[in-house]
Write a protein that holds these residues in place. Structure first.
Motif, PDB file in Angstrom:
ATOM      1  N   ILE A   1       0.689  -1.381  -0.050  1.00 27.77           N
ATOM      2  CA  ILE A   1      -0.047  -0.071  -0.148  1.00 27.77           C
ATOM      3  C   ILE A   1       0.824   1.305  -0.246  1.00 27.77           C
ATOM      4  CG2 ILE A   1      -1.647   1.196   1.502  1.00 27.77           C
ATOM      5  CD1 ILE A   1      -2.689  -1.477   2.443  1.00 27.77           C
ATOM      6  N   ALA A   2       1.890   1.278   0.674  1.00 25.49           N
ATOM      7  CA  ALA A   2       3.067   2.164   0.738  1.00 25.49           C
ATOM      8  C   ALA A   2       3.478   2.838  -0.665  1.00 25.49           C
ATOM      9  CB  ALA A   2       4.022   2.078   1.682  1.00 25.49           C
ATOM     10  N   GLN A   3       3.575   1.886  -1.566  1.00 30.22           N
ATOM     11  CA  GLN A   3       4.392   1.944  -2.964  1.00 30.22           C
ATOM     12  C   GLN A   3       4.004   3.326  -3.405  1.00 30.22           C
ATOM     13  OE1 GLN A   3       6.727   0.034  -4.075  1.00 30.22           O
ATOM     14  NE2 GLN A   3       6.440  -0.959  -2.010  1.00 30.22           N
ATOM     15  N   ASN A   4       4.995   4.061  -3.994  1.00 25.39           N
ATOM     16  CA  ASN A   4       4.674   5.263  -4.628  1.00 25.39           C
ATOM     17  C   ASN A   4       4.461   5.329  -6.104  1.00 25.39           C
ATOM     18  OD1 ASN A   4       7.295   4.991  -5.041  1.00 25.39           O
ATOM     19  ND2 ASN A   4       7.929   6.883  -4.202  1.00 25.39           N
ATOM     20  N   TYR A   5       4.258   3.747  -6.597  1.00 27.60           N
ATOM     21  CA  TYR A   5       4.200   3.588  -7.887  1.00 27.60           C
ATOM     22  C   TYR A   5       2.759   3.308  -8.086  1.00 27.60           C
ATOM     23  CZ  TYR A   5       4.511   1.362 -12.568  1.00 27.60           C
ATOM     24  OH  TYR A   5       4.291   1.148 -14.152  1.00 27.60           O
ATOM     25  N   PRO A   6       1.952   4.081  -8.936  1.00 28.20           N
ATOM     26  CA  PRO A   6       0.575   3.900  -8.903  1.00 28.20           C
ATOM     27  C   PRO A   6      -0.109   2.638  -9.578  1.00 28.20           C
ATOM     28  CG  PRO A   6       1.186   5.545 -10.621  1.00 28.20           C
ATOM     29  CD  PRO A   6       2.429   4.879 -10.060  1.00 28.20           C
ATOM     30  N   HIS A   7       0.505   2.162 -10.533  1.00 32.81           N
ATOM     31  CA  HIS A   7       0.003   1.194 -11.749  1.00 32.81           C
ATOM     32  C   HIS A   7       0.342  -0.317 -11.170  1.00 32.81           C
ATOM     33  CE1 HIS A   7      -0.392   4.511 -14.091  1.00 32.81           C
ATOM     34  NE2 HIS A   7       0.786   4.807 -14.119  1.00 32.81           N
ATOM     35  N   ILE A   8      -0.599  -0.525 -10.050  1.00 30.13           N
ATOM     36  CA  ILE A   8      -0.309  -1.914  -9.357  1.00 30.13           C
ATOM     37  C   ILE A   8      -1.582  -2.719  -9.630  1.00 30.13           C
ATOM     38  CG2 ILE A   8       0.335  -3.094  -7.486  1.00 30.13           C
ATOM     39  CD1 ILE A   8       2.016  -0.702  -6.478  1.00 30.13           C
ATOM     40  N   GLU A   9      -1.460  -4.106  -9.796  1.00 29.64           N
ATOM     41  CA  GLU A   9      -2.705  -4.851  -9.438  1.00 29.64           C
ATOM     42  C   GLU A   9      -2.170  -5.923  -8.509  1.00 29.64           C
ATOM     43  OE1 GLU A   9      -3.873  -7.106 -13.063  1.00 29.64           O
ATOM     44  OE2 GLU A   9      -2.105  -8.284 -13.210  1.00 29.64           O
ATOM     45  N   LEU A  10      -2.900  -6.040  -7.495  1.00 30.57           N
ATOM     46  CA  LEU A  10      -2.581  -7.091  -6.332  1.00 30.57           C
ATOM     47  C   LEU A  10      -3.433  -8.316  -6.236  1.00 30.57           C
ATOM     48  CD1 LEU A  10      -1.006  -7.402  -3.610  1.00 30.57           C
ATOM     49  CD2 LEU A  10      -2.632  -6.068  -2.557  1.00 30.57           C
TER      50      LEU A  10
ATOM     51  N   PHE B   1       8.663  -7.753   3.259  1.00 34.48           N
ATOM     52  CA  PHE B   1       8.288  -6.279   3.129  1.00 34.48           C
ATOM     53  C   PHE B   1       9.167  -5.872   1.716  1.00 34.48           C
ATOM     54  CE2 PHE B   1       8.312  -5.316   7.784  1.00 34.48           C
ATOM     55  CZ  PHE B   1       7.072  -5.919   7.859  1.00 34.48           C
ATOM     56  N   ILE B   2       8.536  -4.986   1.135  1.00 33.78           N
ATOM     57  CA  ILE B   2       9.334  -4.366  -0.076  1.00 33.78           C
ATOM     58  C   ILE B   2       9.377  -2.945   0.223  1.00 33.78           C
ATOM     59  CG2 ILE B   2       8.882  -5.861  -1.937  1.00 33.78           C
ATOM     60  CD1 ILE B   2       6.323  -4.270  -2.724  1.00 33.78           C
ATOM     61  N   ALA B   3      10.535  -2.278  -0.181  1.00 30.56           N
ATOM     62  CA  ALA B   3      10.832  -0.670   0.338  1.00 30.56           C
ATOM     63  C   ALA B   3       9.750   0.034  -0.555  1.00 30.56           C
ATOM     64  CB  ALA B   3      12.231  -0.494  -0.015  1.00 30.56           C
ATOM     65  N   ALA B   4       9.294   1.276   0.096  1.00 24.30           N
ATOM     66  CA  ALA B   4       8.433   2.138  -0.492  1.00 24.30           C
ATOM     67  C   ALA B   4       8.494   2.495  -1.877  1.00 24.30           C
ATOM     68  CB  ALA B   4       8.030   3.363   0.198  1.00 24.30           C
ATOM     69  N   THR B   5       9.845   2.407  -2.321  1.00 19.19           N
ATOM     70  CA  THR B   5      10.228   3.091  -3.759  1.00 19.19           C
ATOM     71  C   THR B   5      10.437   1.998  -4.664  1.00 19.19           C
ATOM     72  OG1 THR B   5      12.670   3.340  -3.052  1.00 19.19           O
ATOM     73  CG2 THR B   5      11.051   5.266  -2.722  1.00 19.19           C
ATOM     74  N   LYS B   6      10.572   0.623  -4.110  1.00 18.71           N
ATOM     75  CA  LYS B   6      11.075  -0.332  -5.196  1.00 18.71           C
ATOM     76  C   LYS B   6      10.404  -0.630  -6.368  1.00 18.71           C
ATOM     77  CE  LYS B   6      11.366  -5.462  -5.172  1.00 18.71           C
ATOM     78  NZ  LYS B   6      11.039  -5.540  -6.369  1.00 18.71           N
ATOM     79  N   LEU B   7       9.124  -0.424  -6.613  1.00 18.82           N
ATOM     80  CA  LEU B   7       8.484  -0.521  -7.796  1.00 18.82           C
ATOM     81  C   LEU B   7       8.483   0.507  -8.829  1.00 18.82           C
ATOM     82  CD1 LEU B   7       5.085  -2.437  -6.945  1.00 18.82           C
ATOM     83  CD2 LEU B   7       7.132  -3.456  -7.389  1.00 18.82           C
ATOM     84  N   GLU B   8       8.558   1.774  -8.137  1.00 20.47           N
ATOM     85  CA  GLU B   8       8.794   3.076  -8.780  1.00 20.47           C
ATOM     86  C   GLU B   8      10.242   2.819  -9.634  1.00 20.47           C
ATOM     87  OE1 GLU B   8       8.228   7.715  -8.334  1.00 20.47           O
ATOM     88  OE2 GLU B   8       9.616   6.555  -6.913  1.00 20.47           O
TER      89      GLU B   8
ATOM     90  N   TYR C   1      14.107  -5.189  -0.817  1.00 19.66           N
ATOM     91  CA  TYR C   1      13.507  -6.390  -0.380  1.00 19.66           C
ATOM     92  C   TYR C   1      13.879  -6.704   1.017  1.00 19.66           C
ATOM     93  CZ  TYR C   1      10.574 -10.643  -0.607  1.00 19.66           C
ATOM     94  OH  TYR C   1       9.430 -11.757  -0.338  1.00 19.66           O
ATOM     95  N   LEU C   2      13.053  -6.867   1.879  1.00 23.16           N
ATOM     96  CA  LEU C   2      13.560  -7.187   3.176  1.00 23.16           C
ATOM     97  C   LEU C   2      12.568  -8.693   3.413  1.00 23.16           C
ATOM     98  CD1 LEU C   2      13.346  -4.070   3.126  1.00 23.16           C
ATOM     99  CD2 LEU C   2      12.764  -4.195   5.690  1.00 23.16           C
ATOM    100  N   TRP C   3      13.731  -9.643   3.661  1.00 24.59           N
ATOM    101  CA  TRP C   3      13.382 -10.958   3.922  1.00 24.59           C
ATOM    102  C   TRP C   3      13.371 -11.204   5.625  1.00 24.59           C
ATOM    103  CZ3 TRP C   3      17.161 -15.603   2.967  1.00 24.59           C
ATOM    104  CH2 TRP C   3      16.650 -16.888   3.336  1.00 24.59           C
ATOM    105  N   ARG C   4      12.044 -11.533   5.967  1.00 24.17           N
ATOM    106  CA  ARG C   4      11.831 -11.713   7.541  1.00 24.17           C
ATOM    107  C   ARG C   4      12.176 -12.905   8.014  1.00 24.17           C
ATOM    108  NH1 ARG C   4       6.081 -10.027  10.339  1.00 24.17           N
ATOM    109  NH2 ARG C   4       6.782 -10.378  12.553  1.00 24.17           N
TER     110      ARG C   4
END
Length: 360
Positions: free
Chosen positions: A8-17, A79-86, A192-195
């Motif tokens: 949800i925190a991604q700043n890239y808008p064109h996502i389907e989940l 988790f993925i970082a907020a800027t990853k997809l962008e 990418y954050l591997w928990r």
């Protein structure tokens, strides 16, 4: 829910989940719907499987439902970082047709009181010009979730191998690398954050999530498959990559030697299909000894020499002066060592045939 928050925190808008609920018992479907209905503005769906089909099958279901050109796979606790997809998509839209996937740095962590605590240094993958087999090797290997894969390539290679429940991401990475180019998207921070979960060891004995013998033998089988059952000398490996592979042989073989002697010999037999001259690579004196007295006797030396270090590790962990290893179950090895001592070190007394004492 934490994982969904990172999407949800991604700043890239064109996502389907697509959330694939693989027969979970933690209310994943209902909890996901509640959160996404309120917080996710674009297309999403939750697919509930009737039973646990395994990670490969669940990912393949999600892949089948995807319509985007590039796919991000994200495990339900990572988790993925907020800027990853962008940042990665900026490379993807300009990528040549032969680029099969992009990748970036990643890092292991665990949660402590709701805060991220790093477990290891950042892993900076570099696959430029390297053989696909290297997707299976090293602590900085290409982590599937740390990249984006071209959907047409995933469809072309048939998705994930549904017979695998471990190493499935590394195995598909090998096939992706054989199908096209892996391109780096640089970053100073992990994308990418591997928990890890401190309450449960990842690989080890009965209390671990995955059993050591199965993981180790599965790995060497995939190494053979990645090499197309050719010796390492037939691959275009650098000296550094070949050393990394041989070091990995030593690490897995040593852990098996300490816990499952039959599996150790099975592993060694397969490793020698890739390198007939395989001997331990570390420490140096054990490597030298292995050339003259054979792999198994060399491991006896390594085992005896390593006892003080294992004891020191366990003592520091018990005193909470050192964090417990979330990946490997060191208690498993300590238990085996106590059993060996009680049995009078049967292996040291066993007469090993001369064919095993000499280097092949």
């Amino acid at each position: 829910r934490d994982t969904l928050d990172s999407v949800i925190a991604q700043n890239y808008p064109h996502i389907e989940l697509s959330v694939v609920d693989d027969g979970s018992d933690d209310n994943t479907g209902a909890g996901g719907r509640e959160k996404l209905t309120v917080d996710f503005p674009t297309k999403w769906q939750i697919i509930e499987l009737p039973g646990n089909a395994g990670p490969s099958a669940a990912r393949n279901v999600g892949l089948k439902e995807a319509s985007g050109s590039w796919v991000q796979f994200l495990d339900g606790d990572d988790f993925i970082a907020a800027t990853k997809l962008e940042q990665q998509m900026a490379y993807c839209v300009e990528a040549a047709p032969n680029v099969a996937a992009v990748y970036s740095p990643w890092r292991r962590f665990h949660f402590k009181n709701g805060e991220i605590v790093w477990e290891a240094p950042i892993s900076r993958t570099n696959m430029c010009g390297r053989e696909p087999i290297m997707c299976l090797v090293g602590s900085d290997r290409y982590l599937h979730g740390a990249g984006l894969a071209r959907r047409s390539v995933l469809n072309q290679i048939g998705g994930f191998d549904e017979t695998l429940r471990f190493w499935e991401c590394e195995e598909i990475n090998v096939r992706i690398a054989k199908a096209g180019v892996l391109m780096s998207v640089p970053s100073e921070e992990p994308f990418y954050l591997w928990r890890m979960h401190r309450e449960r060891t990842y690989i080890g004995g009965e209390n671990a999530r995955y059993k050591l013998t199965e993981v180790a033998l599965g790995w060497i089988e995939l190494m053979l498959k990645a090499a197309e059952f050719q010796p390492l000398t037939k691959l275009n490996l650098t000296d550094s990559d070949r050393k990394s592979i041989l070091d990995s042989f030593t690490i897995w073989a040593r852990r098996l030697y300490a816990t499952d002697r039959q599996a150790f010999r099975e592993f060694l037999g397969r490793a020698r299909m890739l390198d007939p001259l395989t001997t331990p690579t570390m420490p140096r004196y054990v490597s030298v000894a292995g050339r003259y007295i054979g792999y198994e006797w060399a491991e006896i030396i390594a085992w005896i020499a390593g006892m003080p270090r294992t004891f020191a590790r366990r003592t520091l962990e018990e005193l909470r002066l050192r964090p417990k290893d979330s990946i490997f179950d060191w208690e498993l090895f300590a238990t085996y060592q106590r059993r060996r001592h009680a049995l009078g070190r049967d292996q040291a007394r066993r007469k090993i045939p001369s064919s095993e004492r000499s280097r092949p």
